[in-house]
Design an enzyme around this catalytic site. Structure first.
Site, PDB file in Angstrom:
ATOM      1  N   SER A 152       0.862  -1.186   0.000  1.00 11.95           N
ATOM      2  CA  SER A 152       0.000   0.000   0.000  1.00 11.95           C
ATOM      3  C   SER A 152       0.894   1.231   0.000  1.00 11.95           C
ATOM      4  CB  SER A 152      -0.861   0.014   1.257  1.00 11.95           C
ATOM      5  OG  SER A 152      -0.005   0.123   2.374  1.00 11.95           O
ATOM      6  N   LYS A 153       0.279   2.374  -0.269  1.00 14.02           N
ATOM      7  CA  LYS A 153       1.050   3.613  -0.304  1.00 14.02           C
ATOM      8  C   LYS A 153       1.692   3.863   1.065  1.00 14.02           C
ATOM      9  CE  LYS A 153       1.107   8.294  -1.888  1.00 14.02           C
ATOM     10  NZ  LYS A 153       2.538   8.274  -2.091  1.00 14.02           N
TER      11      LYS A 153
END
Ligand code: GLU
Length: 494
Positions: A259-260
């Site tokens: 994920s970011k």
């Protein structure tokens, strides 16, 4: 029967800047299309106006162009099924929703967000959206036809929902996961047309894949739960579903989905533009992403995009998640750089040099590139690690000083500077000869001069061939740098 022309679409939503997961999907779509001599189609899925990001589409277009994944059809290229932006196709979807209502495969629903929240609160978050629950609410399944007509006449806000079967399983084949079987009861009555009249992703996606004659849907695993709903829609509309392939997740090096948030914590970029800005080569990024889920069936790792298109096939895409490794990407970058021409590296280097205000002629840049090209991981390394090729060092590596600047260094370096000042021909061979002769004369090993001279001219204790470096810098500059080091560095007592 002839095989249909392969048509693979990549269908991003412009809800944010393009990330590497999206680029991997685009790449696999491109490779599948190209490997079959088919078409790669770009369709922008922008029906979710709430999450729309104005410059996200341009970012997607720029990144695809940068990586060489050029669509055969798309919003820029046009094509036989234009327009390729769903917001420009909104008039197309309604009639299919009406058809589904007429057939009993969809229904009007008047429940308000407040009523849905109340159900979710009392029965748990998942309960509110299953078909069974929906059918206890205010909709065409629980109201009479005249009640529905009245509500519609009064313009009561409503949505149109897919009617999922009450029992049985939904089955489909996925090229990566083989057979997928999902109980119909676990699927929610998905909204197809929102209260603002816009279609949801699900309806627009299925209608467009059909109208655009898409033969293959290749997308991330996160879309797997949506597929049974799409299969129901294809069936209800009497259409043949395309071949489906859901790509495995990309995992963070620390485990879990990349994920970011995860990536940022580990200092790994997630946006394609960040890789570009960090100086990664598109060929390397593409090659790395190709290997992140697919394998060529041999030990070979280095491929160009064209070579990948020549051997890609879905049956070599694994079903287990692939772990992202920035070190491996660096390895690909280094190895692709080795294949590039000096001229290309020179061109890429030029803007950085201009930005730094470095003024040297083209031949000098060419020679500098030549000297370090086999040592760099990214072109930008030349402006960081090897900036001394263009600017005299102002600081000297501490470890280098401690290890290499011995008590005799100032004398030896000064003597060497003086001798090369007298050289008429400043070549690798000549500067080496002078150095070795001086070492012999002083009764020291050549290293005793080589190391401090390198430190003096570069500020570091490692690098390319010292003699070639000296020749590149030119004798005046070398002498200046050596004299400066002698006065800047303290005389050690060993
Ligand atoms: N618009 C979806 C996305 O943003 C595409 C999913 C699909 O390929 O069907 O990724």
């Amino acid at each position: 029967m002839s095989t249909p022309h392969v048509r693979v679409r990549f269908a991003p939503s412009p809800t944010g800047y393009f990330h590497i997961g999206g680029l991997r999907t685009a790449l696999y779509c491109f490779l599948l299309a190209r490997s079959a001599g088919g078409s790669f189609i770009l369709r922008i899925e922008d029906t979710d106006r709430g999450r729309f990001v104005a410059d996200a589409e341009q970012d997607i277009l720029d990144c695809l162009e940068w990586t060489g994944l050029c669509p055969n059809e798309g919003p820029v290229q046009g094509g036989p099924h234009a327009p390729y932006r769903q917001s420009e196709r909104s008039h197309l979807y309604r009639s299919y929703a009406d058809q589904l209502i007429a057939q009993g495969n969809a229904y009007y629903a008047f429940d308000t967000p407040g009523e849905l929240t109340a159900i979710r609160t009392s029965e748990g978050p998942a309960a509110a959206y299953t078909g069974a629950t929906m059918r206890t609410m205010r909709n065409a399944l629980t109201l009479t036809q005249s009640e529905v007509d009245d509500l519609l006449d009064q313009n009561t806000p409503h949505v149109i929902r897919l009617r999922t079967p009450d029992s049985g399983d939904i089955q489909f084949r996925d090229e990566i996961r083989t057979n997928v079987v999902v109980p119909a009861q676990s699927i929610d009555d998905q909204i197809l047309i929102k209260s603002d009249g816009m279609p949801t992703y699900h309806l627009a996606n299925v209608v467009d894949d059909h109208l655009m004659e898409v033969t293959h849907v290749v997308r991330g695993e996160e879309w797997l739960p949506s597929t049974p709903k799409h299969i129901l829609l294809y069936k209800a509309l009497g259409w043949e579903p395309p071949t489906m392939a859901h790509l495995p997740l990309i995992l963070s090096p620390a485990g879990g989905k990349l994920s970011k948030r995860h990536a940022t914590k580990l200092g790994i970029p997630v946006l394609v533009r960040e890789y570009r800005e960090a100086g990664y080569e598109p060929e390397a990024l593409i090659n790395y992403l190709a290997m992140l889920g697919w394998n060529p069936g041999s030990d070979r790792e280095l491929y160009t995009l064209q070579e990948l298109a020549g051997c890609f096939s879905l049956d070599r895409v694994g079903s287990s998640a692939a772990q992202f490794s920035i070190n491996k990407l660096d390895w690909f970058n280094t190895n692709h750089l080795r294949r590039f021409s000096k001229a290309r590296i020179q061109t890429q280097l030029q803007p950085g040099l201009t930005e730094l205000g470095v003024q040297v002629n083209e031949d000098y840049v060419k020679a500098a590139v030549n000297l370090v090209m086999d040592r760099i991981q990214r072109v930008s390394d030349i402006l960081t690690e090897y900036l001394y090729l263009f600017r005299a060092p102002t600081v000297y590596d501490e470890t280098g000083v401690r290890k290499r600047w011995k008590s005799d260094a100032p004398i030896l370096v000064a003597a060497y500077a003086e001798r090369i000042g007298k050289l008429t021909s400043f070549t690798d061979g000549a500067v080496e000869e002078v150095l070795r002769a001086l070492a012999k004369e002083k009764g020291v090993g050549a290293g005793r001069i080589i190391h401090p001279v390198r430190l003096a001219v570069s500020g570091t204790f490692k690098g390319p061939s010292l003699f070639s470096l000296l020749v590149l810098l030119g004798h005046e500059e070398c002498i200046r740098r050596m004299q400066r080091a002698i006065s800047a560095l303290p005389v050690p007592c060993d």
